[in-house]
Each structure stands twice: as C-alpha cells, then as structure tokens.
Design a protein around this motif. Structure first.
Motif, short mmCIF file in Angstrom:
data_model
loop_
_atom_site.label_atom_id
_atom_site.label_comp_id
_atom_site.label_asym_id
_atom_site.label_seq_id
_atom_site.Cartn_x
_atom_site.Cartn_y
_atom_site.Cartn_z
N GLY A 235 0.03 11.50 0.22
CA GLY A 235 0.57 10.34 -0.47
C GLY A 235 1.03 9.28 0.51
O GLY A 235 0.87 9.39 1.72
N GLY A 236 1.60 8.22 -0.02
CA GLY A 236 2.13 7.16 0.83
C GLY A 236 1.14 6.04 1.08
O GLY A 236 0.00 6.07 0.62
N ARG A 237 1.61 5.06 1.84
CA ARG A 237 0.82 3.87 2.12
C ARG A 237 0.14 4.01 3.48
O ARG A 237 0.78 4.23 4.49
N VAL A 238 -1.19 3.87 3.47
CA VAL A 238 -1.99 4.03 4.68
C VAL A 238 -2.62 2.68 5.03
O VAL A 238 -3.25 2.05 4.20
N LEU A 239 -2.46 2.27 6.28
CA LEU A 239 -3.02 1.01 6.77
C LEU A 239 -4.10 1.32 7.79
O LEU A 239 -3.86 2.06 8.75
N LEU A 258 -4.37 5.98 -0.77
CA LEU A 258 -4.22 4.54 -0.98
C LEU A 258 -4.37 3.87 0.38
O LEU A 258 -3.52 4.03 1.25
N ILE A 259 -5.46 3.14 0.58
CA ILE A 259 -5.78 2.55 1.87
C ILE A 259 -5.76 1.02 1.77
O ILE A 259 -6.35 0.44 0.87
N HIS A 260 -5.07 0.39 2.73
CA HIS A 260 -5.12 -1.06 2.90
C HIS A 260 -5.79 -1.33 4.25
O HIS A 260 -5.46 -0.68 5.24
N GLY A 261 -6.71 -2.28 4.29
CA GLY A 261 -7.46 -2.53 5.50
C GLY A 261 -7.27 -3.93 6.05
O GLY A 261 -7.19 -4.90 5.29
N ALA A 297 1.35 5.76 7.25
CA ALA A 297 0.34 6.13 8.23
C ALA A 297 -0.45 4.88 8.62
O ALA A 297 -0.67 3.98 7.79
N VAL A 298 -0.87 4.82 9.88
CA VAL A 298 -1.73 3.74 10.38
C VAL A 298 -2.93 4.39 11.05
O VAL A 298 -2.78 5.34 11.82
#
Length: 397
Positions: A235-239, A258-261, A297-298
């Motif tokens: 879980g959580g926000r991954v960049l 959940l991935i943001h690029g 996470a990054v």
C-alpha cells in the motif's frame, strides 16, 4: 532571477516550457476543498492567492512566485476537480452541448519589491453533444478526474470542445498574455525568462516510440516489476522517477500499486499518459514538485547511471520520503551498455556504482536494507543478463 510556479499542474508547467520559460516548481499544499468565495471567478482568484502565499512563506531567499487555479462556471455554479468517476460522469452529462466559462486566477508575488498582484482571466468554452459511450470512455481514461471542470482542451478532452472565446492558454490553466503583463508591473521583462539554451531531452518522438522494443519490451518490464514488488511496502504512495513510457509502472499498477510517474521528456510522457492516465507529470528529479515526507516509496529504474551527479537526486528522494519509507533503484549499469546505446563511457566513477550510492545515501539518512536481481531478455547465445535492484530505507528519525 528565481521564478517559481506554485502549482503541481503538468499542463501549466508544459505551457510555460513551450513558451521558453523553465520555472522552479513548488507545490503549495493548499486544501482547495475548504475554500469558498462569493462567485466562481473570485474562488479561482482566492485559491491562486492562497497558493502563492503558501509557497512564499516557505522561501529563504528572494523569488517571483506565480500561483494559479482554475474553476469552470456553468449557470453560476463553480466546478473544480471531480475526484471520482461518478462525479465526473455526472458533470460531463451536464456539460454536454452547453457553454461554460473557465476562470483562472493568477497571483504574482515578487518578494524583492514586496508586490502582490491578483488577476482573473475568463474564457468562454462551448462543449460538444456527448454520447454516453464517449462519456464512459473518457472517464475511463482517468483524465477528467484530476482537472478543473472535468475536461481538458489540450489532452484527450480536446475533441469534445467545439469552440472557445478568449485566451486558449487560459483554458489550459495559465494565461500567458496576462502573466506577461503582471511580470511587467513588477519590472520583469518576459524575454528575460527565456532559458539561454533549450533543455536537451534524452529522447525525441521517434526514440520514445521504439523505446520499449529496444529495451526488452514487456518481458523485461514484467521481470522488473516482479522484483520491485518483492521490495515494495504494501500500500501507500509510490513515486517513479524517470517513468519513461510507463512500461514498468503499468505492470506495478496491475499488481495493485498506486504509482505516480515523473519525467523530463515530453515524448516519453506522451506514451506514459496512455498507461497511467492522470498520474504522470513533467518534472526534474533534482527538483521534485512534492512536499516533504509525502511518499511511502520512490523508484528509480535505469536512471542514476545517466546522471552527472546522483547526489542531488538522493537528497530529493530523502526529502519526499516518509520516515521508514523506501527508495528502490537499479545499480551498476555496465560500461558496455553505454557503448551499445551510443554514449561514451564515463571518465569518472559511475553515478550508480553500489559503494558510491551506499555512502551518498547514508549522508541523506537512507540506509541499504534489501536487494534482489531480475533477468533481462536473452541476447543470442549469451547468458541471460541479471540486473541488480537495491532498496534503501529512510531513517525513522
């Protein structure tokens, strides 16, 4: 001079870049949902002021800060970002065949002269008659969920806009003629903002189109995603930095992440937006448009070996990671691969060398705590290459 855009909108950033301006991006963190005003136009202007002031309050040296916010008005009602597919679908049905006004508030705060200018630009927008199938397909892309008024004129929503009266760029989210006039009022000539040399992107459109097939295609992307999944927290926000065409990120999304690029290349982002609609943006990995401690996470897959100095990226990664968050990156890209891709070998220590990364990361509170490998595609009769993948964890303190 230091020119700051107080907005996370990739469309505003790209509009400025297309006009020869490379701003520094600092996201304000203003909670737009809790702001009210007497009219939709005043709401857009108030939000722009709040964004600019929030960023100015964080500065330690002088800058000219531009805050912007957009609101669509129909029948006197303000419509911002819908947020959910259900709301977006309802709004698009309401907008179909009608005319609205797109208001964009602009606030320019110049710290040297202590001037604050507040302006509003309004553009009339006419919408096409949309079918239910078109609405469903558009909502499914994710684009209308994250933009004011549930539409874009410069993206997938462009064909659904039959005409505009006023400044086109204002509909995108920033009125360039208005910003030029505002800058002149604080003594800044627009051409002075033009970058001395154009930013050299790593890939052009032709290179981006064939990138996946020349880098192992889906097979390597799946292998990378499987290995990353082993090291990712649940879980959580991954960049993902240097998301490229989004091929690895798409595989991670399929596994429930959940991935943001982010990427610098417009050509690469063109492909990434298809795979990750609404979750990619143009940004520099050395100046991330993200507030402190916002990511769990990054990721940096096949990035660090391309840099002249990986330390700047490590510092930004440490800044945006929450305590106990993780940074996952490939390491030890061999010199032979630089020759194969047309680049000359490094004349100094590789920026992704493991000993160098461990030492630099520790300086920023990132400590090595995991590693794995993943296979690349076979190359003729040679052995299947293995790519090292390492994980750093941010100190909890």
């Amino acid at each position: 001079m230091r020119f700051v855009l107080a907005s996370q909108s990739p469309a505003r950033l790209q509009t400025l870049r297309n006009a020869g301006v490379e701003p520094e991006v600092i996201v304000s963190g203003v909670d737009e949902d809790n702001v009210t005003a007497e009219s939709p136009g005043e709401l857009a202007r108030a939000l722009a002021v709040l964004k600019a002031r929030a960023v100015v309050s964080t500065l330690t040296d002088h800058a000219t800060v531009l805050g912007c916010d957009s609101v669509l008005e129909i029948d006197g009602v303000a419509y911002g970002k819908p947020g959910t597919p259900e709301v977006a679908r309802e709004r698009l049905r309401m907008m179909s065949g009608r005319t609205g006004v797109l208001h964009t508030g602009h606030c320019l705060f110049d710290t040297r002269t202590r001037q604050e200018l507040r302006e509003l630009a309004s553009t009339t927008v006419r919408f096409a008659d949309l079918t239910e199938a078109e609405i469903d397909a558009y909502v499914a892309t994710g684009e209308p969920l994250v933009v004011a008024g549930s539409f874009t004129v410069d993206g997938l929503g462009g064909p659904f806009v039959t005409g505009i009266e006023g400044d086109y760029h204002n509909v995108v989210g920033i009125s360039l003629p208005l910003v030029r006039r505002m800058l002149a009022q604080v003594g800044i000539d627009w051409p002075s903002l033009w970058t001395a040399t154009s930013r050299k992107l790593e890939y052009d459109e032709a290179e981006a189109a064939r990138y996946d097939e020349t880098r192992g295609g889906t097979q390597r992307a799946q292998a990378a995603a499987d290995a990353i999944q082993e090291l990712l927290p649940k879980g959580g926000r991954v960049l993902e930095l240097a998301v490229g065409t989004g091929t690895v990120a798409a595989e991670l999304v399929a596994q429930g992440n959940l991935i943001h690029g982010l990427d610098l290349s417009t050509a690469m982002l063109h492909h990434a937006r298809v795979r990750l609609p609404g979750h990619v943006a143009a940004a520099d990995a050395t100046q991330l448009p993200i507030a402190d401690r916002r990511c769990d996470a990054v990721l940096a897959i096949w990035l660090l070996h391309l840099l002249d100095d990986s330390d700047q990226v490590l510092a930004e990664v440490a800044r945006v990671l929450r305590p106990d968050g993780v940074f996952i990156t490939t390491t030890e890209k061999r010199e032979s691969t630089r020759y194969a891709s047309g680049r000359t070998p490094d004349n100094h220590r590789s920026e992704d060398a493991l000993p160098l990364l461990v030492a630099r990361a520790a300086h920023h509170g990132l400590h090595l705590d995991g590693a794995t490998t993943f296979p690349g595609p076979p190359r003729g009769n040679t052995a299947i290459p293995l790519y090292p993948l390492i994980r750093f964890r941010r100190s909890a303190g």
